[in-house]
Design an enzyme around this catalytic site. Sequence first.
Site, PDB file in Angstrom:
ATOM      1  N   CYS A   1       0.799  -1.222  -0.179  1.00 13.48           N
ATOM      2  CA  CYS A   1       0.024   0.053  -0.103  1.00 13.48           C
ATOM      3  C   CYS A   1       0.764   1.376   0.091  1.00 13.48           C
ATOM      4  CB  CYS A   1      -0.820  -0.118   1.334  1.00 13.48           C
ATOM      5  SG  CYS A   1      -1.996  -1.650   1.341  1.00 13.48           S
ATOM      6  N   ALA A   2       1.618   1.511  -1.065  1.00 13.21           N
ATOM      7  CA  ALA A   2       2.767   2.287  -1.156  1.00 13.21           C
ATOM      8  C   ALA A   2       2.547   3.746  -1.276  1.00 13.21           C
ATOM      9  CB  ALA A   2       3.801   1.774  -2.070  1.00 13.21           C
ATOM     10  N   ALA A   3       1.526   4.202  -2.031  1.00 12.54           N
ATOM     11  CA  ALA A   3       1.442   5.700  -2.434  1.00 12.54           C
ATOM     12  C   ALA A   3       1.053   6.740  -1.056  1.00 12.54           C
ATOM     13  CB  ALA A   3       0.392   5.771  -3.555  1.00 12.54           C
TER      14      ALA A   3
ATOM     15  N   GLY B   1       4.093   7.032  -1.630  1.00 16.47           N
ATOM     16  CA  GLY B   1       5.620   6.546  -1.701  1.00 16.47           C
ATOM     17  C   GLY B   1       6.703   6.932  -0.615  1.00 16.47           C
ATOM     18  N   GLY B   2       5.980   7.311   0.568  1.00 16.21           N
ATOM     19  CA  GLY B   2       6.981   7.804   1.688  1.00 16.21           C
ATOM     20  C   GLY B   2       7.969   6.510   2.184  1.00 16.21           C
ATOM     21  N   LYS B   3       7.359   5.661   2.476  1.00 13.60           N
ATOM     22  CA  LYS B   3       7.990   4.538   2.986  1.00 13.60           C
ATOM     23  C   LYS B   3       8.920   3.739   1.782  1.00 13.60           C
ATOM     24  CE  LYS B   3       4.825   4.329   6.714  1.00 13.60           C
ATOM     25  NZ  LYS B   3       4.063   5.194   6.200  1.00 13.60           N
TER      26      LYS B   3
ATOM     27  N   ASP C   1      -4.847  -4.345  -6.527  1.00 16.44           N
ATOM     28  CA  ASP C   1      -5.310  -4.446  -5.472  1.00 16.44           C
ATOM     29  C   ASP C   1      -4.288  -5.427  -4.648  1.00 16.44           C
ATOM     30  OD1 ASP C   1      -6.824  -5.362  -3.257  1.00 16.44           O
ATOM     31  OD2 ASP C   1      -8.502  -6.335  -4.547  1.00 16.44           O
TER      32      ASP C   1
ATOM     33  N   ASP D   1       1.297  -1.122   4.943  1.00 16.72           N
ATOM     34  CA  ASP D   1       0.904   0.320   5.587  1.00 16.72           C
ATOM     35  C   ASP D   1      -0.490   0.357   5.248  1.00 16.72           C
ATOM     36  OD1 ASP D   1       1.345   2.519   6.730  1.00 16.72           O
ATOM     37  OD2 ASP D   1       2.433   3.677   5.226  1.00 16.72           O
TER      38      ASP D   1
ATOM     39  N   CYS E   1      -1.758   4.463  10.833  1.00 20.10           N
ATOM     40  CA  CYS E   1      -1.710   5.586  11.376  1.00 20.10           C
ATOM     41  C   CYS E   1      -2.922   5.394  12.027  1.00 20.10           C
ATOM     42  CB  CYS E   1      -1.004   6.613  10.592  1.00 20.10           C
ATOM     43  SG  CYS E   1      -2.672   7.054   9.096  1.00 20.10           S
TER      44      CYS E   1
HETATM   45  C1  LIG Z   1      -1.691   4.741   4.602  1.00 24.47           C
HETATM   46  S1  LIG Z   1      -1.854   4.872   2.780  1.00 24.47           S
HETATM   47  C2  LIG Z   1       0.002   4.500   2.530  1.00 24.47           C
HETATM   48  C3  LIG Z   1       1.136   5.779   2.837  1.00 24.47           C
HETATM   49  C4  LIG Z   1       2.414   5.296   2.114  1.00 24.47           C
HETATM   50  N1  LIG Z   1       2.828   3.668   2.659  1.00 24.47           N
HETATM   51  C5  LIG Z   1       3.689   6.149   2.293  1.00 24.47           C
HETATM   52  O1  LIG Z   1       4.271   5.784   3.288  1.00 24.47           O
HETATM   53  O2  LIG Z   1       3.583   7.152   1.732  1.00 24.47           O
HETATM   54  C6  LIG Z   1      -2.571   3.643   2.368  1.00 24.47           C
HETATM   55  C7  LIG Z   1      -2.673   3.351   0.879  1.00 24.47           C
HETATM   56  O3  LIG Z   1      -3.340   2.068   0.565  1.00 24.47           O
HETATM   57  C8  LIG Z   1      -3.775   2.167  -0.771  1.00 24.47           C
HETATM   58  N2  LIG Z   1      -4.795   1.069  -0.556  1.00 24.47           N
HETATM   59  C9  LIG Z   1      -5.930   1.037  -0.035  1.00 24.47           C
HETATM   60  N3  LIG Z   1      -6.547  -0.115  -0.266  1.00 24.47           N
HETATM   61  C10 LIG Z   1      -5.866  -0.873  -1.138  1.00 24.47           C
HETATM   62  C11 LIG Z   1      -5.617  -2.206  -1.770  1.00 24.47           C
HETATM   63  N4  LIG Z   1      -6.758  -3.030  -1.589  1.00 24.47           N
HETATM   64  N5  LIG Z   1      -4.660  -2.500  -2.506  1.00 24.47           N
HETATM   65  C12 LIG Z   1      -3.598  -1.745  -2.712  1.00 24.47           C
HETATM   66  N6  LIG Z   1      -3.738  -0.562  -2.142  1.00 24.47           N
HETATM   67  C13 LIG Z   1      -4.390  -0.038  -1.302  1.00 24.47           C
HETATM   68  C14 LIG Z   1      -4.445   3.603  -0.682  1.00 24.47           C
HETATM   69  O4  LIG Z   1      -4.587   4.055  -2.092  1.00 24.47           O
HETATM   70  C15 LIG Z   1      -3.215   4.326   0.126  1.00 24.47           C
HETATM   71  O5  LIG Z   1      -2.559   4.920  -0.957  1.00 24.47           O
END
Ligand SMILES: C[S@@+](CC[C@H](N)C(=O)[O-])C[C@H]1O[C@@H](n2cnc3c(N)ncnc32)[C@H](O)[C@@H]1O
Length: 433
Positions: free
Chosen positions: A253-255, A257-259, A301, A320, A373
């Site tokens: 769940c990268a966007a 992209g911070g981590k 997903d 995350d 978080c």
């Molecule tokens: C807490 S944010 C992640 C922050 C990111 N790890 C960072 O450090 O910048 C959660 C992310 O999970 C993504 N997300 C939610 N459900 C998801 C799924 N089923 N599969 C992949 N990504 C998902 C969201 O789009 C969101 O970008």
Amino acid sequence: MSDARAFAAQALERIVRGGVSLRDAFAQFAPRLHDARDRALLSALLHDGARWWLRYDAAVGRLMDQPLRTREPALHALIVLGLVQIEVMGLPDYAAVAGSVDATRTLRRPKFAGLVNAVLRRWLRERDEIGAKLDADPMTACAHPRWLLDTLAADWPRDVEAILAANNAQAPLTLRANRRRTTRDALIARLAEGGCEAAAHAWLPDAIVLAQSTDVTRLPGYADGEFSVQDGAAQLAPQLLDLASGQRVLDACAAPGGKSAHILECADVELTALDRDPERVAAMRDTFSRLGVKPRVAVGDAGAPKAWSNGRRYDRILVDAPCTATGVLRRQPDIRLHRRGGDVAPVVAEQTRILDALWPLVEPGGRLVYATCSILRAENAAQIAAFLARHPDAAPLADFASEFGRPDGHGRQNLPGDGGMDGFFYAVLDKRA
Ligand SMILES: C[S@@+](CC[C@H](N)C(=O)[O-])C[C@H]1O[C@@H](n2cnc3c(N)ncnc32)[C@H](O)[C@@H]1O
């Protein structure tokens, strides 16, 4: 400055009634303000206005027989913001009142100037009496929604007052030095030359805490990718993943992209950065190019790996997870206006779905780090307890990051403000070989 107040009123109305995020509302109105001080005022008004809406919206209900909430919502927000300027932002009474009255002209509602003036002056006369009534109800005393107060009281009965106080305080601004481009000490020196006072975090190796909040895009080193903005609590992921060169790593769940970027700043691993949201993935690509890191990026997903994985396992997976974000209310005060109690169960179910789908992709002897978080136990300690009951081949790491938060179930929970950081949860799950 009256333009900033008028735009803030329109933007806040969209946040409160239209469900627009504070970030998007700011992005919509800020370009219309040409002076940096006006943009700073707009940002401060939106943050404090969203943070304190539930208190001062109720105050206006007591000041006016027929509040303008539905008839003239931007004027209603302007009055709420007038109270926030007086009570929260510490502006002189006359400046808050005159600025709000002037803003009626920018809003093309000059005939309401007298009304705005009268309501704000009534507050100045009756603030003690009305304030006492607002203080009698926990919801209006601390401007948190009822469902959240009830959940926090159940989850953290001894800490609830401290959590509410931290949520209503300004958060420090923390940076993460990019090890690939600079050293933390060199960056602190560069920032100091640019007039920005900054100090190394006591125990996080890459973190720098700024003495004052600022527009980071104007700081020296930003355009060169020497740092990112990232709260200290979010900077633990690489160390908990226990990275080594050559590992296959998935950030599921990268966007934005911070981590992922931090992982690649720390180690030469083969990283896949996955997210389901294409817009957020586009922002993530920009982050990676500014910072000079090159993961494989995938849109998909996390709960349905067949669509994006080739079946090979990973040595390390970071989840995350999407969550209620109840640990970051101090930074994103609009969350308390947008989140509902009914959101919790679906979010918990989504976290469970993602965890169960990804666990088979962890190499035996490998590791999955779960992070949120959130400060709600259903998403954290209870989520992990249920996961461990379903997966006997998962072994939770008992002792880790002892400086961070407190043990809770099989993970560690930081509550907002603990160690100066956001509310955050981590669990480290090793897969038996
Ligand atoms: C807490 S944010 C992640 C922050 C990111 N790890 C960072 O450090 O910048 C959660 C992310 O999970 C993504 N997300 C939610 N459900 C998801 C799924 N089923 N599969 C992949 N990504 C998902 C969201 O789009 C969101 O970008």
